[in-house]
Design a protein around this motif. Structure first.
Motif, PDB file in Angstrom:
ATOM      1  N   CYS A 111      35.389  46.702 -71.860  1.00  0.00           N
ATOM      2  CA  CYS A 111      34.964  45.305 -71.956  1.00  0.00           C
ATOM      3  C   CYS A 111      35.934  44.524 -72.829  1.00  0.00           C
ATOM      4  O   CYS A 111      36.625  45.095 -73.682  1.00  0.00           O
ATOM      5  CB  CYS A 111      33.564  45.210 -72.564  1.00  0.00           C
ATOM      6  SG  CYS A 111      32.244  45.722 -71.451  1.00  0.00           S
ATOM      7  N   ARG A 112      35.981  43.219 -72.625  1.00  0.00           N
ATOM      8  CA  ARG A 112      36.761  42.370 -73.525  1.00  0.00           C
ATOM      9  C   ARG A 112      36.142  42.453 -74.931  1.00  0.00           C
ATOM     10  O   ARG A 112      34.920  42.493 -75.079  1.00  0.00           O
ATOM     11  CB  ARG A 112      36.742  40.915 -73.064  1.00  0.00           C
ATOM     12  CG  ARG A 112      37.009  40.734 -71.582  1.00  0.00           C
ATOM     13  CD  ARG A 112      38.436  41.041 -71.176  1.00  0.00           C
ATOM     14  NE  ARG A 112      38.524  40.979 -69.724  1.00  0.00           N
ATOM     15  CZ  ARG A 112      38.824  42.018 -68.945  1.00  0.00           C
ATOM     16  NH1 ARG A 112      39.107  43.185 -69.486  1.00  0.00           N
ATOM     17  NH2 ARG A 112      38.880  41.886 -67.637  1.00  0.00           N
ATOM     18  N   ARG A 113      36.983  42.443 -75.924  1.00  0.00           N
ATOM     19  CA  ARG A 113      36.491  42.643 -77.284  1.00  0.00           C
ATOM     20  C   ARG A 113      35.717  41.439 -77.823  1.00  0.00           C
ATOM     21  O   ARG A 113      35.111  41.504 -78.894  1.00  0.00           O
ATOM     22  CB  ARG A 113      37.664  42.970 -78.215  1.00  0.00           C
ATOM     23  CG  ARG A 113      38.371  44.261 -77.839  1.00  0.00           C
ATOM     24  CD  ARG A 113      39.458  44.611 -78.853  1.00  0.00           C
ATOM     25  NE  ARG A 113      40.349  45.637 -78.329  1.00  0.00           N
ATOM     26  CZ  ARG A 113      41.408  46.105 -78.976  1.00  0.00           C
ATOM     27  NH1 ARG A 113      41.713  45.617 -80.169  1.00  0.00           N
ATOM     28  NH2 ARG A 113      42.172  47.033 -78.433  1.00  0.00           N
ATOM     29  N   THR A 114      35.752  40.340 -77.101  1.00  0.00           N
ATOM     30  CA  THR A 114      35.021  39.143 -77.532  1.00  0.00           C
ATOM     31  C   THR A 114      33.560  39.159 -77.082  1.00  0.00           C
ATOM     32  O   THR A 114      32.803  38.264 -77.455  1.00  0.00           O
ATOM     33  CB  THR A 114      35.701  37.886 -76.965  1.00  0.00           C
ATOM     34  OG1 THR A 114      35.932  38.076 -75.566  1.00  0.00           O
ATOM     35  CG2 THR A 114      37.017  37.617 -77.671  1.00  0.00           C
ATOM     36  N   LEU A 152      29.295  45.470 -67.198  1.00  0.00           N
ATOM     37  CA  LEU A 152      29.568  46.804 -66.655  1.00  0.00           C
ATOM     38  C   LEU A 152      28.556  47.191 -65.583  1.00  0.00           C
ATOM     39  O   LEU A 152      28.902  47.890 -64.621  1.00  0.00           O
ATOM     40  CB  LEU A 152      29.571  47.834 -67.778  1.00  0.00           C
ATOM     41  CG  LEU A 152      30.769  47.776 -68.738  1.00  0.00           C
ATOM     42  CD1 LEU A 152      30.609  48.794 -69.856  1.00  0.00           C
ATOM     43  CD2 LEU A 152      32.080  48.019 -67.982  1.00  0.00           C
ATOM     44  N   GLN A 153      27.321  46.737 -65.728  1.00  0.00           N
ATOM     45  CA  GLN A 153      26.335  47.009 -64.676  1.00  0.00           C
ATOM     46  C   GLN A 153      26.755  46.338 -63.373  1.00  0.00           C
ATOM     47  O   GLN A 153      26.660  46.942 -62.297  1.00  0.00           O
ATOM     48  CB  GLN A 153      24.962  46.513 -65.115  1.00  0.00           C
ATOM     49  CG  GLN A 153      24.303  47.369 -66.182  1.00  0.00           C
ATOM     50  CD  GLN A 153      22.862  46.956 -66.435  1.00  0.00           C
ATOM     51  OE1 GLN A 153      22.061  46.844 -65.503  1.00  0.00           O
ATOM     52  NE2 GLN A 153      22.512  46.722 -67.682  1.00  0.00           N
ATOM     53  N   HIS A 154      27.211  45.097 -63.477  1.00  0.00           N
ATOM     54  CA  HIS A 154      27.634  44.401 -62.265  1.00  0.00           C
ATOM     55  C   HIS A 154      28.918  45.007 -61.698  1.00  0.00           C
ATOM     56  O   HIS A 154      29.081  45.121 -60.485  1.00  0.00           O
ATOM     57  CB  HIS A 154      27.836  42.913 -62.537  1.00  0.00           C
ATOM     58  CG  HIS A 154      28.049  42.113 -61.284  1.00  0.00           C
ATOM     59  ND1 HIS A 154      29.275  41.618 -60.918  1.00  0.00           N
ATOM     60  CD2 HIS A 154      27.195  41.758 -60.298  1.00  0.00           C
ATOM     61  CE1 HIS A 154      29.164  40.987 -59.766  1.00  0.00           C
ATOM     62  NE2 HIS A 154      27.909  41.045 -59.374  1.00  0.00           N
ATOM     63  N   ALA A 194      34.869  39.117 -65.034  1.00  0.00           N
ATOM     64  CA  ALA A 194      35.524  38.303 -66.060  1.00  0.00           C
ATOM     65  C   ALA A 194      35.615  39.024 -67.394  1.00  0.00           C
ATOM     66  O   ALA A 194      36.585  38.865 -68.127  1.00  0.00           O
ATOM     67  CB  ALA A 194      34.770  36.984 -66.224  1.00  0.00           C
ATOM     68  N   GLY A 195      34.598  39.827 -67.706  1.00  0.00           N
ATOM     69  CA  GLY A 195      34.566  40.435 -69.030  1.00  0.00           C
ATOM     70  C   GLY A 195      34.777  41.927 -69.083  1.00  0.00           C
ATOM     71  O   GLY A 195      34.687  42.524 -70.160  1.00  0.00           O
ATOM     72  N   CYS A 196      35.052  42.572 -67.945  1.00  0.00           N
ATOM     73  CA  CYS A 196      35.163  44.030 -67.990  1.00  0.00           C
ATOM     74  C   CYS A 196      35.974  44.593 -66.826  1.00  0.00           C
ATOM     75  O   CYS A 196      36.226  43.910 -65.825  1.00  0.00           O
ATOM     76  CB  CYS A 196      33.777  44.668 -68.009  1.00  0.00           C
ATOM     77  SG  CYS A 196      32.761  44.240 -66.568  1.00  0.00           S
ATOM     78  N   TYR A 197      36.357  45.866 -66.998  1.00  0.00           N
ATOM     79  CA  TYR A 197      37.134  46.621 -66.010  1.00  0.00           C
ATOM     80  C   TYR A 197      36.507  48.008 -65.921  1.00  0.00           C
ATOM     81  O   TYR A 197      36.282  48.661 -66.931  1.00  0.00           O
ATOM     82  CB  TYR A 197      38.588  46.713 -66.474  1.00  0.00           C
ATOM     83  CG  TYR A 197      39.493  47.641 -65.680  1.00  0.00           C
ATOM     84  CD1 TYR A 197      40.333  47.146 -64.692  1.00  0.00           C
ATOM     85  CD2 TYR A 197      39.540  49.002 -65.959  1.00  0.00           C
ATOM     86  CE1 TYR A 197      41.190  47.987 -63.988  1.00  0.00           C
ATOM     87  CE2 TYR A 197      40.384  49.850 -65.255  1.00  0.00           C
ATOM     88  CZ  TYR A 197      41.210  49.338 -64.279  1.00  0.00           C
ATOM     89  OH  TYR A 197      42.055  50.180 -63.584  1.00  0.00           O
TER      90      TYR A 197
END
Length: 656
Positions: free
Chosen positions: A203-206, A216-218, A237-240
């Motif tokens: 996840c993005r650290r922000t 992460l669920q999505h 947008a917020g995770c990989y």
């Protein structure tokens, strides 16, 4: 209070353990690989009106990012002013060396300006790093419509077993990441599979832990579409999130030289000794804390009394004792549970005098900030009193547990009546009263209350029904104050997939028109008796909003009306048509085209026809694909590529 010397000892001990535990990873690091395989990229559909200003600000922001990412693997920056101001974020995978991270970031900056030379926003996703810039702050954004999945490689020889194993792996790395500051790797094997499967979540650290989990669920849902293949990614947008049958992240070697073994052994023994010391210090500190909390006037319950019980007019409600609520709910027995959501569990309670209540146990972390937020939420809910809002009776605090006490609304939530095959379905008259009552409640919150409040999570599950099936808006866990002097708030996206307004889902721009959009979706569900999305239905009907609008354009809109209503002997079709038109007005793509809730109330109670005709709502795909979004609506074009001639790419743009 704990001695400063104890705190210092703890800090130095923790630092020493971190240094010692880093030695094996440093010694066993594999050969360099900057991981610059492209997973995806996206460009805003809006071009700047001042290219030179954008390019200069972007260049400066990228330069600032480069200064920090080379040492920490993560950076945020901003440059410029006005509409061409650039906010940037860059982050590398935690397992990359700083040298590899720098190479990956450099490649991302070169590639992003080639794809998006003059757009006001863009993102570049490599397997090793992520780069994004916008003309607004997006750092706390977990999801948006520019998500995608990337599927690659051959199909598995045992697809069902492979899929089940991959599902377990991704759940495992997601859980580990939430406990490890948003990053985790792991592998899993299964009898019958020829190779292990490797997984990584980042996840993005922000992001907060909750936002990371949502993202992460999505991403897992996106990656699930790849489960028939041996390699897949879920990008948001917020995770990989990625899995593969190949070990794509850096794995410590199981073999090591004698000198490395000595280093690891010394480090392990030293760490074990320090852990023992830390345990003693921790127990000592914990004992001091327990003594400290027993000092009169310092417990959280007594702090709560300062906030609530001291009010002469009992303005904020009653301060209940924990024992009284535990007795009323039979020690919070599961048979008393009447609901559960993302913010807590709800129990029915019965006092000895026969009074019935609903007790909500909140999921709250132990911190001063968490307690302050709890106090703020109680005050916020208590400030709003209206016949169409669930009434807050009081609260209770006990250690980590924070409880809200509401009036009991006997007929449960609206979704249980709409979407279940009940013996006695809701009549149109009842449904109309629910639609009107919800509008009254929202108009009060958004416009009439002395504090302007945005609910942010209007949906059928949050509309409760009293003895007479009158609507009462509930669950203010996401509610926000909206200052009179502001046009919008820029905030983390909250709410429920499918009910979220497009400008809020994509840009995090929150206004009272976001509640209006959610209300419009709710009204369509009430009229049709079905959820906003139903994957069991064929594509033309899968998404309620798109299907309903297509029928409206064909003058066949009554085909969407709940069949259980059609069986009523007398049905006011003119009233139903007006309600549907209002729903479409509430779901317009442009916020300024949506009416205020006070206007909605006026239209519902007026006998005249609606003069303003609705236009095409937001998030509708003309082709009625399962993705449910037209790229022109969401403002993003996402192109995912992989370095393989055998790659299969699937792109998904979904409303939230």
């Amino acid at each position: 209070m704990p001695s400063p010397n104890i705190n210092a000892s703890l800090s130095w001990a923790v630092l020493y353990i971190l240094l010692i535990s880093a030695i094996p990873n440093f010694v066993l690091r594999s050969e360099a690989d900057p991981q610059i395989t492209e997973a995806g990229h996206g460009c805003s559909l809006i071009n700047t009106t001042n290219p030179s200003a954008l390019i200069e600000n972007r260049k400066n922001a990228f330069s600032l990012l480069a200064e920090n990412i080379s040492s920490t693997g993560f950076a945020t920056a901003s440059s410029g002013n006005g509409t061409n101001k650039v906010y940037g974020l860059a982050q590398c995978r935690n397992d990359l060396s700083m040298e590899d991270c720098t190479h990956c970031y450099t490649a991302a900056t070169e590639q992003i300006v080639k794809y998006c030379p003059s757009e006001i926003g863009a993102r570049m996703i490599f397997d090793g790093c992520f780069l994004r810039y916008e003309n607004y702050t997006f750092f706390d954004q977990a999801q948006d419509a520019g998500n995608s999945n990337v599927c690659i490689s051959d199909a598995s020889s045992r697809p069902k077993l492979f899929s089940e194993t991959t599902q377990r792996l991704l759940a495992k790395v997601r859980s580990k990441a939430l406990k490890n500051e948003g990053f985790a790797t792991d592998e899993i094997s299964a009898n019958g599979l020829s190779t292990a499967i490797y997984g990584l979540a980042m996840c993005r650290r922000t992001l907060t832990t909750n936002s990371c989990d949502v993202c992460l669920q999505h991403a897992t849902l996106l990656a699930e579409r790849c489960f028939s293949l041996q390699d897949g990614r879920g990008l948001d947008a917020g995770c990989y999130l990625r899995y593969s049958t190949l070990p794509f992240y850096i794995i410590s070697s199981s073999s090591s030289s004698p000198s490395k073994t000595v280093i690891i052994l010394v480090g392990t023994l030293g760490a074990a000794a320090l852990i023992a010391v830390l345990w003693v210090l921790f127990m000592f500190r914990h004992s001091l804390r327990k003594l400290y909390t027993k000092v009169p006037g310092r417990s959280q319950h007594e702090q709560a009394e300062v906030y609530f019980a001291a009010e002469e007019d009992n303005k904020w409600g009653h301060l209940f004792t924990y024992d009284s609520l535990r007795a009323a709910t039979k020690n919070f027995d599961s048979i008393m549970k009447i609901g559960e959501g993302g913010f807590g569990q709800v129990y029915k309670g019965i006092f000895s005098d026969g009074r019935e209540i609903a007790v909500k146990k909140l999921f709250v972390k132990q911190s001063a900030r968490a307690f302050d937020e709890f106090v703020t939420e109680v005050k916020l809910i208590s400030a709003a009193r209206h016949r169409n809002l669930v009434r807050l009776l009081g609260c209770c605090t006990r250690g980590l547990e924070k409880l809200l006490v509401y009036e009991l609304v006997p007929n449960m939530s609206l979704d249980k009546h709409l979407f279940a095959n009940t013996a006695k379905p809701l009549s149109w008259k009842t449904r109309f009263e629910i639609i009107l009552g919800t509008a009254h409640g929202l108009a009060y919150l958004n416009e009439e209350c002395w504090l302007r409040i945005l609910h942010r999570d209007i949906k059928a599950a949050n509309i409760l029904l009293d003895n007479e099936f009158q609507a009462k808006i509930a669950d203010f866990g996401l509610a926000k104050l909206f200052p009179d002097d502001m046009t919008h708030l820029t905030t983390r996206v909250g709410g429920t997939v499918g009910y979220t307004a497009p400008e809020y889902a994509v840009h995090g721009q929150l206004t009272d028109k976001a509640d209006v959009y959610s209300y419009g979706m709710l009204v369509l569900e009430i009229v049709s008796g079905r959820k906003y999305i139903d994957s069991k239905l064929p594509p033309p009907m899968e998404l309620l909003l798109g299907w309903a609008w297509n029928l409206y354009e064909k003058n066949e809109v009554f085909r969407m009306v709940d069949r259980r209503l059609i069986e009523e002997p007398v049905l006011n079709k003119q009233e139903i048509l007006k309600v549907i038109q209002i729903a479409f007005l509430c779901t317009q793509g442009e916020p300024e085209l949506r009416p205020l809730m006070s206007k909605v109330v006026s239209m519902l109670t007026s006998s005249t026809e609606i003069l303003t005709q609705p236009t095409r709502p937001a998030f509708i795909d003309d082709n009625s694909t399962s993705n449910g979004l037209d790229s022109a609506d969401v403002g993003w074009m996402v192109a995912s590529t992989v370095a393989s001639s055998r790659a299969t790419v699937s792109i998904s743009l979904e409303a939230r």
